[in-house]
Each structure stands twice: as structure tokens, then as C-alpha cells.
Design a protein around this motif. Sequence first.
Motif, PDB file in Angstrom:
ATOM      1  N   THR A 124       1.745 -11.012  14.565  1.00 31.04           N
ATOM      2  CA  THR A 124       2.566 -10.413  13.506  1.00 31.04           C
ATOM      3  C   THR A 124       2.911  -8.973  13.855  1.00 31.04           C
ATOM      4  O   THR A 124       4.057  -8.522  13.696  1.00 31.04           O
ATOM      5  CB  THR A 124       1.818 -10.464  12.153  1.00 31.04           C
ATOM      6  N   SER A 125       1.912  -8.232  14.349  1.00 35.62           N
ATOM      7  CA  SER A 125       2.101  -6.814  14.683  1.00 35.62           C
ATOM      8  C   SER A 125       3.115  -6.621  15.803  1.00 35.62           C
ATOM      9  O   SER A 125       3.943  -5.702  15.754  1.00 35.62           O
ATOM     10  CB  SER A 125       0.767  -6.202  15.111  1.00 35.62           C
ATOM     11  N   ILE A 126       3.044  -7.473  16.823  1.00 38.17           N
ATOM     12  CA  ILE A 126       3.992  -7.359  17.938  1.00 38.17           C
ATOM     13  C   ILE A 126       5.418  -7.583  17.440  1.00 38.17           C
ATOM     14  O   ILE A 126       6.338  -6.819  17.774  1.00 38.17           O
ATOM     15  CB  ILE A 126       3.649  -8.361  19.061  1.00 38.17           C
ATOM     16  N   ILE A 127       5.608  -8.624  16.635  1.00 33.63           N
ATOM     17  CA  ILE A 127       6.944  -8.920  16.105  1.00 33.63           C
ATOM     18  C   ILE A 127       7.468  -7.740  15.293  1.00 33.63           C
ATOM     19  O   ILE A 127       8.620  -7.307  15.453  1.00 33.63           O
ATOM     20  CB  ILE A 127       6.913 -10.199  15.238  1.00 33.63           C
ATOM     21  N   MET A 128       6.610  -7.186  14.431  1.00 34.59           N
ATOM     22  CA  MET A 128       7.012  -6.045  13.604  1.00 34.59           C
ATOM     23  C   MET A 128       7.375  -4.839  14.463  1.00 34.59           C
ATOM     24  O   MET A 128       8.363  -4.149  14.193  1.00 34.59           O
ATOM     25  CB  MET A 128       5.880  -5.685  12.633  1.00 34.59           C
ATOM     26  N   HIS A 129       6.579  -4.600  15.499  1.00 36.33           N
ATOM     27  CA  HIS A 129       6.838  -3.467  16.384  1.00 36.33           C
ATOM     28  C   HIS A 129       8.196  -3.627  17.076  1.00 36.33           C
ATOM     29  O   HIS A 129       8.979  -2.667  17.172  1.00 36.33           O
ATOM     30  CB  HIS A 129       5.727  -3.368  17.427  1.00 36.33           C
ATOM     31  N   VAL A 130       8.484  -4.827  17.553  1.00 34.08           N
ATOM     32  CA  VAL A 130       9.752  -5.083  18.247  1.00 34.08           C
ATOM     33  C   VAL A 130      10.933  -4.899  17.287  1.00 34.08           C
ATOM     34  O   VAL A 130      11.931  -4.240  17.625  1.00 34.08           O
ATOM     35  CB  VAL A 130       9.763  -6.496  18.868  1.00 34.08           C
ATOM     36  N   LEU A 131      10.816  -5.470  16.081  1.00 33.19           N
ATOM     37  CA  LEU A 131      11.913  -5.356  15.112  1.00 33.19           C
ATOM     38  C   LEU A 131      12.170  -3.898  14.736  1.00 33.19           C
ATOM     39  O   LEU A 131      13.319  -3.466  14.629  1.00 33.19           O
ATOM     40  CB  LEU A 131      11.582  -6.173  13.856  1.00 33.19           C
ATOM     41  N   ARG A 132      11.096  -3.138  14.553  1.00 34.19           N
ATOM     42  CA  ARG A 132      11.267  -1.731  14.200  1.00 34.19           C
ATOM     43  C   ARG A 132      11.893  -0.951  15.359  1.00 34.19           C
ATOM     44  O   ARG A 132      12.761  -0.093  15.168  1.00 34.19           O
ATOM     45  CB  ARG A 132       9.924  -1.109  13.824  1.00 34.19           C
ATOM     46  N   HIS A 133      11.438  -1.265  16.582  1.00 29.77           N
ATOM     47  CA  HIS A 133      11.982  -0.616  17.778  1.00 29.77           C
ATOM     48  C   HIS A 133      13.495  -0.817  17.867  1.00 29.77           C
ATOM     49  O   HIS A 133      14.225   0.060  18.338  1.00 29.77           O
ATOM     50  CB  HIS A 133      11.282  -1.195  19.016  1.00 29.77           C
ATOM     51  N   ALA A 287       3.710 -16.016  21.993  1.00 31.29           N
ATOM     52  CA  ALA A 287       4.064 -16.500  20.654  1.00 31.29           C
ATOM     53  C   ALA A 287       5.083 -15.573  20.006  1.00 31.29           C
ATOM     54  O   ALA A 287       6.095 -16.017  19.443  1.00 31.29           O
ATOM     55  CB  ALA A 287       2.808 -16.603  19.788  1.00 31.29           C
ATOM     56  N   ALA A 288       4.812 -14.264  20.077  1.00 26.37           N
ATOM     57  CA  ALA A 288       5.723 -13.288  19.477  1.00 26.37           C
ATOM     58  C   ALA A 288       7.108 -13.343  20.123  1.00 26.37           C
ATOM     59  O   ALA A 288       8.136 -13.221  19.446  1.00 26.37           O
ATOM     60  CB  ALA A 288       5.138 -11.879  19.607  1.00 26.37           C
ATOM     61  N   LYS A 289       7.130 -13.547  21.439  1.00 26.97           N
ATOM     62  CA  LYS A 289       8.404 -13.611  22.156  1.00 26.97           C
ATOM     63  C   LYS A 289       9.237 -14.806  21.675  1.00 26.97           C
ATOM     64  O   LYS A 289      10.467 -14.705  21.513  1.00 26.97           O
ATOM     65  CB  LYS A 289       8.160 -13.707  23.660  1.00 26.97           C
ATOM     66  N   GLU A 290       8.568 -15.937  21.427  1.00 25.16           N
ATOM     67  CA  GLU A 290       9.291 -17.124  20.942  1.00 25.16           C
ATOM     68  C   GLU A 290       9.865 -16.883  19.550  1.00 25.16           C
ATOM     69  O   GLU A 290      10.978 -17.299  19.240  1.00 25.16           O
ATOM     70  CB  GLU A 290       8.366 -18.348  20.928  1.00 25.16           C
ATOM     71  N   VAL A 291       9.096 -16.205  18.695  1.00 25.85           N
ATOM     72  CA  VAL A 291       9.604 -15.886  17.359  1.00 25.85           C
ATOM     73  C   VAL A 291      10.803 -14.951  17.471  1.00 25.85           C
ATOM     74  O   VAL A 291      11.844 -15.168  16.835  1.00 25.85           O
ATOM     75  CB  VAL A 291       8.505 -15.239  16.486  1.00 25.85           C
ATOM     76  N   CYS A 292      10.664 -13.919  18.285  1.00 32.76           N
ATOM     77  CA  CYS A 292      11.761 -12.942  18.444  1.00 32.76           C
ATOM     78  C   CYS A 292      13.013 -13.603  19.014  1.00 32.76           C
ATOM     79  O   CYS A 292      14.146 -13.272  18.627  1.00 32.76           O
ATOM     80  CB  CYS A 292      11.306 -11.780  19.327  1.00 32.76           C
ATOM     81  N   LYS A 293      12.816 -14.545  19.922  1.00 33.40           N
ATOM     82  CA  LYS A 293      13.942 -15.285  20.481  1.00 33.40           C
ATOM     83  C   LYS A 293      14.691 -16.026  19.366  1.00 33.40           C
ATOM     84  O   LYS A 293      15.934 -16.049  19.325  1.00 33.40           O
ATOM     85  CB  LYS A 293      13.434 -16.275  21.537  1.00 33.40           C
ATOM     86  N   LYS A 294      13.929 -16.615  18.439  1.00 31.26           N
ATOM     87  CA  LYS A 294      14.524 -17.319  17.302  1.00 31.26           C
ATOM     88  C   LYS A 294      15.297 -16.359  16.391  1.00 31.26           C
ATOM     89  O   LYS A 294      16.222 -16.766  15.687  1.00 31.26           O
ATOM     90  CB  LYS A 294      13.436 -18.039  16.489  1.00 31.26           C
ATOM     91  N   LEU A 295      14.873 -15.093  16.420  1.00 23.02           N
ATOM     92  CA  LEU A 295      15.546 -14.083  15.597  1.00 23.02           C
ATOM     93  C   LEU A 295      16.704 -13.416  16.338  1.00 23.02           C
ATOM     94  O   LEU A 295      17.268 -12.432  15.869  1.00 23.02           O
ATOM     95  CB  LEU A 295      14.530 -13.024  15.144  1.00 23.02           C
ATOM     96  N   GLY A 296      17.032 -13.965  17.511  1.00 24.59           N
ATOM     97  CA  GLY A 296      18.189 -13.471  18.252  1.00 24.59           C
ATOM     98  C   GLY A 296      17.927 -12.244  19.108  1.00 24.59           C
ATOM     99  O   GLY A 296      18.864 -11.547  19.502  1.00 24.59           O
ATOM    100  N   ILE A 297      16.670 -11.985  19.420  1.00 19.19           N
ATOM    101  CA  ILE A 297      16.318 -10.807  20.229  1.00 19.19           C
ATOM    102  C   ILE A 297      16.263 -11.202  21.704  1.00 19.19           C
ATOM    103  O   ILE A 297      15.589 -12.172  22.074  1.00 19.19           O
ATOM    104  CB  ILE A 297      14.974 -10.211  19.764  1.00 19.19           C
ATOM    105  N   LYS A 298      16.934 -10.449  22.530  1.00 21.11           N
ATOM    106  CA  LYS A 298      16.988 -10.747  23.961  1.00 21.11           C
ATOM    107  C   LYS A 298      15.692 -10.344  24.655  1.00 21.11           C
ATOM    108  O   LYS A 298      14.997  -9.413  24.217  1.00 21.11           O
ATOM    109  CB  LYS A 298      18.168 -10.023  24.602  1.00 21.11           C
ATOM    110  N   ALA A 299      15.391 -11.019  25.748  1.00 25.89           N
ATOM    111  CA  ALA A 299      14.152 -10.766  26.484  1.00 25.89           C
ATOM    112  C   ALA A 299      14.036  -9.306  26.910  1.00 25.89           C
ATOM    113  O   ALA A 299      12.967  -8.694  26.798  1.00 25.89           O
ATOM    114  CB  ALA A 299      14.071 -11.687  27.703  1.00 25.89           C
ATOM    115  N   HIS A 300      15.132  -8.728  27.397  1.00 22.57           N
ATOM    116  CA  HIS A 300      15.107  -7.338  27.839  1.00 22.57           C
ATOM    117  C   HIS A 300      14.650  -6.408  26.719  1.00 22.57           C
ATOM    118  O   HIS A 300      13.805  -5.522  26.916  1.00 22.57           O
ATOM    119  CB  HIS A 300      16.504  -6.918  28.320  1.00 22.57           C
ATOM    120  N   ASP A 301      15.207  -6.604  25.518  1.00 21.71           N
ATOM    121  CA  ASP A 301      14.854  -5.754  24.373  1.00 21.71           C
ATOM    122  C   ASP A 301      13.405  -5.985  23.950  1.00 21.71           C
ATOM    123  O   ASP A 301      12.710  -5.049  23.552  1.00 21.71           O
ATOM    124  CB  ASP A 301      15.800  -6.033  23.210  1.00 21.71           C
TER     125      ASP A 301
END
Length: 462
Positions: A124-133, A287-301
Motif C-alpha cells: 500500500t505504501s509503495i503505491i501511495m508513494h508512487v502516486l504522490r510522486h 505487487a505494487a507495480k502490477e497495481v500501478c500498471k492497472k492505474l495507467g502508470i508506466k514502468a519508467h515512472d
Amino acid sequence: MERKEFMFIHLIAMGGSIMHNLALALHDKGLKVTGSDDEIFEPAKSRLAEASILPPQEGWYPEKLEAKPDAVILGMHARPDNPELLRAQELGIPIFSFPEFIYEQSKDKQRIVIGGSHGKTSITSIIMHVLRHLNRKFDYAVGAQLEGFNRMVKLTEDAPVIIIEGDEYLSDPIKRVPKFHLYHHHIGVISGISWDHINVFPTQEIYREQFRIFAEMTPKAGALIYDRDDEQAQLVSIPRNPETVDYIGYGVHEYTIRNGKTILQTKKEGDVEIQLFGEHNLRNISAAKEVCKKLGIKAHDFYEALKTFKGAAKRLEKIGENNQTVIFRDFAHAPSKVKATTEAVKQQFPQRRLVACLELHTFSSLNKEFLPQYQAALDKADTPIVYFNPDTIAHKQMQLLTEDEIKAGFGNNRIKVFTDSEALQQELENLNFTNTNLLLMSSGTFNNLNLEALSKAILQLS
């Protein structure tokens, strides 16, 4: 479904970690907030006082309900016969558990729920950190205080998505339903399943069943993301509706360790140095990367954001170091997490000795019948130590554990057992920490042991 509008909320048992954060989040949102509890500790006390919503006195006062709040939120700490709860029922005031209220406030959002016996907070924390970034708008409910986030709960009107740590423990003392069943996820994660909470799930089968129900709640066009290497997670995540649900298995992210640093190996981004370590965290990243991918976040980001992620509080948190010693504390208490965390520190620093100290604090860990689940959990430690507080056992009205039972349960005769926190502190301060790391694991406090002061004392001697 239409979301209800509330202007005035009363929280019963508002002093808990997540409940007081919810109170603050609702106050931030502009709602009138009141509450009660029979004990409120720091930091909740100061934080509620700063927001001017600290109850004037501790205890239960059913007359508070005469003000007729729009809704009551019931914390798990309250009992079914709580006088405020009974009065709210008499007055017909809508009563919500924490997860029911979060769902009520996020009906019009995309809901991502992270479940599993271990790793929930970190994923959860990783996903939140990425979204905020990436400056994405999102709401959240997470079980730890994260760097850069002043609350553990955030609820807004305009965020299109909410990230929720989905605990499998019971939601409240009335309905007694697992919390993560009540969020109604669109995207669900099962990070792994390892029997826990035996006071409410007395067998492994009953415990695993809660995750099967969660998996089957995944809706059409939804996604279920699970650890493909975890046998129990596989059992509950078997694709039952492959035409309508996206089933995504993940494993350990490819990596190497160089000079005590973990380097992710990626196809397009090359080597990415991160601040996390341990195989369990490399699964959490996947796991976080797969969730972020579903949210449209690119691997680079994703990888760019991950470089600056330091981890959640008390999750392999570094509390002190010098050139001979690193001292970590971790929330680990479940057998699988204790084993994973111990192995992670040993793997990251293979040339150093490891002192691993575990406090048995939960109902499950202090239960003699459950102890065999800890087989080999501390085997990678050069000096394994187990501490428990006899007062905690007495408070839980359980049978006192013996040193032999603990050694047999862990399958490790090298374990040193302590029941006095002062004696434990003296033992740790007397150990030679030259080229040696210390890992402190507990969901408790080692009977209020000052870990920062202990850390300083050890580092001065090593």
C-alpha cells in the motif's frame, strides 16, 4: 450507488491508531467530529487535542448521542454492550464499522484493496508513494504512518481512486466480518496467506476461506493480483471467472545485491538502486507495480518514484547504524513475516552476525498450540532471542509459556528466552556488536523499552 452526505460524526473508541486518523481526516474535511474512548494514548492524544476534538474526559457517555450525529463509527475496541453504542441503537442513528464507512465514502471511486497475511502495509505504501510522486489525486487508508503523509486516512470529494490496506481481522464487535470483505474492491491484491488471528479463525481452513471469499468478490472487469509462488494464495486465486476478471500472478522482482545495496534489474530502465531490501520486499514491489500498471502508470515512472521510497514506519526501519552495526526494527509478528524479515537482514549483510530479537505479543503468538507455526523462523539468526511479557499473557487470560515450549515451537534450542524487559535490555547492551546487526521485531513495545536509547547505547559500545 449514491453516497450519503454526513456533516456530524461521532466515533466510539476513537483513540485507536486508525480510528483517530479517521477522526482527523473527517475534521480536515470540514465535518463536525466528536468521540469517546476509555483510554487514549500518545500520539493520538496530542493529535486529537491539536485539532480540538480530544474528548474532555475518558470514558463512555451515552448522553453525547442526544446531539443526534448523522452517523456513528464503531471501533473494534468497543464491546457489544458499550453504553454509547446501545444509546445510538435506541435512537436509530446509522452505525458503521471503519471499513463500512470508508466504503460509504468511496462508492464513486475506484477502490484498490491490498490483502494478505503479510506485506499489506508495504505494498500500500509503495503505491501511495508512487502516486504522490506523480502528483496523482488519490484517497487512502493505511495501517502505518508514512513519511510525507501526515495522516493514515484521507477522504476527499474529488479523488477518483482510493488505496486501502485490507486487514482480514474483524471489522467491529457486532457484525464480526473481516474488514477487507466490506470495501468491495475493483482491484484486489493477495500478498500471501499464512494462518493468523487464531482467536477468531481457529483453523487454517477457516482463515484461508476469508481470502477465498475476498477473491470471489472481485467484480466483472476487475482484477485480482496474487503471489503466484504462495501455495495458499494460489488455492484461493484459481481463476473462476477468467472471461470477466483479470487474474495476475507476480513473483520476486529480479535483483542483485552489491555492497549491501539492492539493485533491481529491469529490461528497459537498466539497473535501479532502491532503499528496500529482502525477498519479501521484492515481492511487494512486484505487487505494487502490477497495481500501478492497472492505474495507467508506466514502468519508467514507477521505478523513478521507487528510488526515493524509504519504507513504511516499523517495516525494516533503520533506527541506528555505525560502520560495524545496523539496528532495525520491524512490525513482524506473524511466523511467515518473522522468518522473511530475519532472512532478509542476513542475506543483505551475509558477512555480519545477526542478533534477532522477537517479542511474542499477539494472541496467536502467545498461544502454545500456535507456537509450532514458528518452526525455523529464527534459524538464520546467529543469536536468536524471544521475549514476552507475563503481564500480557495474564491480561489475555492465557496459559503461561515455558522456555522449553518456546524452544520446541521454534525448533531452535539456541534461543534465549526473556520475560523481563530490563534483563533483555541489559543482555543486549552487554553483547559484542562488532560486525553484528540487531533486528528488533514486535507488534508491541517490549514493555515500553526505549528502542532509540537502546540503539544509541549499543552503537556507542560497538
